[in-house]
Design a protein around this motif. Sequence first.
Motif, PDB file in Angstrom:
ATOM      1  N   ALA A 224       0.820  -1.213   0.000  1.00 49.74           N
ATOM      2  CA  ALA A 224       0.000   0.000   0.000  1.00 49.74           C
ATOM      3  C   ALA A 224       0.854   1.262   0.000  1.00 49.74           C
ATOM      4  CB  ALA A 224      -0.938   0.006   1.200  1.00 49.74           C
ATOM      5  N   ALA A 225       2.045   1.188   0.552  1.00 48.71           N
ATOM      6  CA  ALA A 225       2.930   2.359   0.610  1.00 48.71           C
ATOM      7  C   ALA A 225       3.615   2.627  -0.729  1.00 48.71           C
ATOM      8  CB  ALA A 225       3.979   2.160   1.699  1.00 48.71           C
ATOM      9  N   ASP A 226       3.582   1.672  -1.641  1.00 51.52           N
ATOM     10  CA  ASP A 226       4.251   1.825  -2.936  1.00 51.52           C
ATOM     11  C   ASP A 226       3.389   2.619  -3.907  1.00 51.52           C
ATOM     12  OD1 ASP A 226       6.363   0.307  -2.004  1.00 51.52           O
ATOM     13  OD2 ASP A 226       5.618  -1.558  -2.891  1.00 51.52           O
ATOM     14  N   SER A 227       4.034   3.205  -4.913  1.00 48.29           N
ATOM     15  CA  SER A 227       3.311   3.919  -5.962  1.00 48.29           C
ATOM     16  C   SER A 227       2.587   2.905  -6.851  1.00 48.29           C
ATOM     17  CB  SER A 227       4.298   4.731  -6.809  1.00 48.29           C
ATOM     18  OG  SER A 227       5.081   3.842  -7.609  1.00 48.29           O
ATOM     19  N   PRO A 228       1.604   3.357  -7.623  1.00 42.89           N
ATOM     20  CA  PRO A 228       0.934   2.432  -8.542  1.00 42.89           C
ATOM     21  C   PRO A 228       1.911   1.747  -9.498  1.00 42.89           C
ATOM     22  CG  PRO A 228      -0.347   4.433  -8.342  1.00 42.89           C
ATOM     23  CD  PRO A 228       0.955   4.676  -7.613  1.00 42.89           C
ATOM     24  N   GLY A 229       2.901   2.479  -9.977  1.00 43.90           N
ATOM     25  CA  GLY A 229       3.890   1.878 -10.878  1.00 43.90           C
ATOM     26  C   GLY A 229       4.697   0.783 -10.198  1.00 43.90           C
ATOM     27  N   GLN A 230       5.093   1.014  -8.958  1.00 44.89           N
ATOM     28  CA  GLN A 230       5.838  -0.011  -8.218  1.00 44.89           C
ATOM     29  C   GLN A 230       4.977  -1.236  -7.969  1.00 44.89           C
ATOM     30  OE1 GLN A 230       6.800   2.749  -5.020  1.00 44.89           O
ATOM     31  NE2 GLN A 230       8.986   2.394  -5.374  1.00 44.89           N
ATOM     32  N   ARG A 231       3.712  -0.998  -7.639  1.00 46.78           N
ATOM     33  CA  ARG A 231       2.818  -2.139  -7.424  1.00 46.78           C
ATOM     34  C   ARG A 231       2.615  -2.921  -8.718  1.00 46.78           C
ATOM     35  NH1 ARG A 231      -0.333   1.826  -4.705  1.00 46.78           N
ATOM     36  NH2 ARG A 231      -2.122   1.405  -6.036  1.00 46.78           N
ATOM     37  N   PHE A 232       2.477  -2.243  -9.855  1.00 49.82           N
ATOM     38  CA  PHE A 232       2.327  -2.939 -11.136  1.00 49.82           C
ATOM     39  C   PHE A 232       3.564  -3.787 -11.426  1.00 49.82           C
ATOM     40  CE2 PHE A 232       2.866  -3.127 -15.788  1.00 49.82           C
ATOM     41  CZ  PHE A 232       1.687  -3.771 -16.124  1.00 49.82           C
ATOM     42  N   ARG A 233       4.752  -3.227 -11.215  1.00 50.32           N
ATOM     43  CA  ARG A 233       5.992  -3.974 -11.468  1.00 50.32           C
ATOM     44  C   ARG A 233       6.081  -5.201 -10.557  1.00 50.32           C
ATOM     45  NH1 ARG A 233       5.824  -2.042 -15.681  1.00 50.32           N
ATOM     46  NH2 ARG A 233       6.488   0.040 -16.142  1.00 50.32           N
ATOM     47  N   TRP A 234       5.668  -5.054  -9.306  1.00 49.18           N
ATOM     48  CA  TRP A 234       5.699  -6.196  -8.381  1.00 49.18           C
ATOM     49  C   TRP A 234       4.712  -7.267  -8.838  1.00 49.18           C
ATOM     50  CZ3 TRP A 234       2.088  -8.100  -4.724  1.00 49.18           C
ATOM     51  CH2 TRP A 234       2.609  -9.082  -3.878  1.00 49.18           C
ATOM     52  N   LEU A 235       3.504  -6.839  -9.243  1.00 43.72           N
ATOM     53  CA  LEU A 235       2.488  -7.805  -9.670  1.00 43.72           C
ATOM     54  C   LEU A 235       2.851  -8.508 -10.972  1.00 43.72           C
ATOM     55  CD1 LEU A 235      -0.711  -5.744  -8.802  1.00 43.72           C
ATOM     56  CD2 LEU A 235       0.011  -7.890  -7.711  1.00 43.72           C
ATOM     57  N   THR A 236       3.639  -7.859 -11.811  1.00 44.00           N
ATOM     58  CA  THR A 236       3.997  -8.455 -13.106  1.00 44.00           C
ATOM     59  C   THR A 236       5.371  -9.113 -13.113  1.00 44.00           C
ATOM     60  OG1 THR A 236       4.789  -6.319 -13.938  1.00 44.00           O
ATOM     61  CG2 THR A 236       2.496  -6.926 -14.452  1.00 44.00           C
ATOM     62  N   ALA A 237       6.018  -9.166 -11.962  1.00 46.49           N
ATOM     63  CA  ALA A 237       7.324  -9.844 -11.884  1.00 46.49           C
ATOM     64  C   ALA A 237       7.127 -11.341 -12.128  1.00 46.49           C
ATOM     65  CB  ALA A 237       7.957  -9.609 -10.515  1.00 46.49           C
ATOM     66  N   PRO A 238       8.006 -11.963 -12.910  1.00 51.69           N
ATOM     67  CA  PRO A 238       7.877 -13.407 -13.172  1.00 51.69           C
ATOM     68  C   PRO A 238       7.917 -14.209 -11.879  1.00 51.69           C
ATOM     69  CG  PRO A 238       9.523 -12.418 -14.604  1.00 51.69           C
ATOM     70  CD  PRO A 238       9.152 -11.371 -13.593  1.00 51.69           C
ATOM     71  N   ARG A 239       7.122 -15.270 -11.842  1.00 49.30           N
ATOM     72  CA  ARG A 239       7.102 -16.142 -10.666  1.00 49.30           C
ATOM     73  C   ARG A 239       6.686 -17.545 -11.091  1.00 49.30           C
ATOM     74  NH1 ARG A 239       3.450 -11.911  -9.668  1.00 49.30           N
ATOM     75  NH2 ARG A 239       4.768 -11.205  -8.000  1.00 49.30           N
ATOM     76  N   SER A 240       7.068 -18.502 -10.276  1.00 50.49           N
ATOM     77  CA  SER A 240       6.700 -19.903 -10.504  1.00 50.49           C
ATOM     78  C   SER A 240       5.669 -20.309  -9.465  1.00 50.49           C
ATOM     79  CB  SER A 240       7.936 -20.801 -10.399  1.00 50.49           C
ATOM     80  OG  SER A 240       8.816 -20.539 -11.439  1.00 50.49           O
ATOM     81  N   ALA A 241       4.507 -19.773  -9.583  1.00 51.10           N
ATOM     82  CA  ALA A 241       3.416 -20.056  -8.649  1.00 51.10           C
ATOM     83  C   ALA A 241       2.173 -20.395  -9.462  1.00 51.10           C
ATOM     84  CB  ALA A 241       3.166 -18.840  -7.759  1.00 51.10           C
ATOM     85  N   ILE A 242       1.123 -20.760  -8.773  1.00 53.75           N
ATOM     86  CA  ILE A 242      -0.107 -21.098  -9.495  1.00 53.75           C
ATOM     87  C   ILE A 242      -0.689 -19.877 -10.213  1.00 53.75           C
ATOM     88  CG2 ILE A 242      -1.632 -20.794  -7.510  1.00 53.75           C
ATOM     89  CD1 ILE A 242      -3.205 -23.268  -8.565  1.00 53.75           C
ATOM     90  N   ILE A 243      -0.490 -18.687  -9.668  1.00 53.75           N
ATOM     91  CA  ILE A 243      -0.924 -17.453 -10.333  1.00 53.75           C
ATOM     92  C   ILE A 243       0.317 -16.773 -10.898  1.00 53.75           C
ATOM     93  CG2 ILE A 243      -1.978 -15.179 -10.021  1.00 53.75           C
ATOM     94  CD1 ILE A 243      -3.958 -17.461  -9.848  1.00 53.75           C
TER      95      ILE A 243
END
Length: 138
Positions: free
Chosen positions: A93-112
Motif C-alpha cells: 500500500a505504501a508503494d506507488s501504482p507503478g511499483q505495485r504494477f511492477r511487483w504484480l507483473t514480476a515473473p514467478r513460478s506459482a499457481i498465479i
Amino acid sequence: MTEPLSAALPAVVELYDYEYAVIRAVPRVERGECVNVGVLLYCRQSAHLAARTHLDQARLLALDPVADVQGVRRALQGIEAVCLGGPHAGPAAADSPGQRFRWLTAPRSAIIQPGPVHTGLTADPDTELRRLFDQLVL
C-alpha cells in the motif's frame, strides 16, 4: 454566416500510454498449461492501476481436477487489493501504482502468474481494461 473554424474541426482526444498483463492460473506449473483469469492495467499519466479477474472454475479443474480453487480465488482477491492500495494491500500500500504494477507483473513460478507486459494507447483506462478483460479472459 459561416461556421467558426473551431466548430468544423474534430475534437482532439488525449491518449494515454498504458501497460497491461494477463493474469494466468497455472495449476500444475511443471505442465505449463494455463487459463487466463484476469488482466492488470497500469497508466502512468493518470496513476491508474486496476485489475479485473474472473475464475472459470470448470476450466481450471479441467487442467487439474484437484486444483486449489479457493486458493486461486484468494490470490486473485489479493491482486485486486494490491491494485486498489489501502489497508488490504498490506505493505504494498505504501508503494506507488507503478511499483505495485511492477511487483504484480514480476515473473514467478506459482499457481498465479503474470503474462508478458504489453503496451497500448487509450483515452480511457477503465474502458480499455474492460475491453481487454472481455477479449482475453471472458
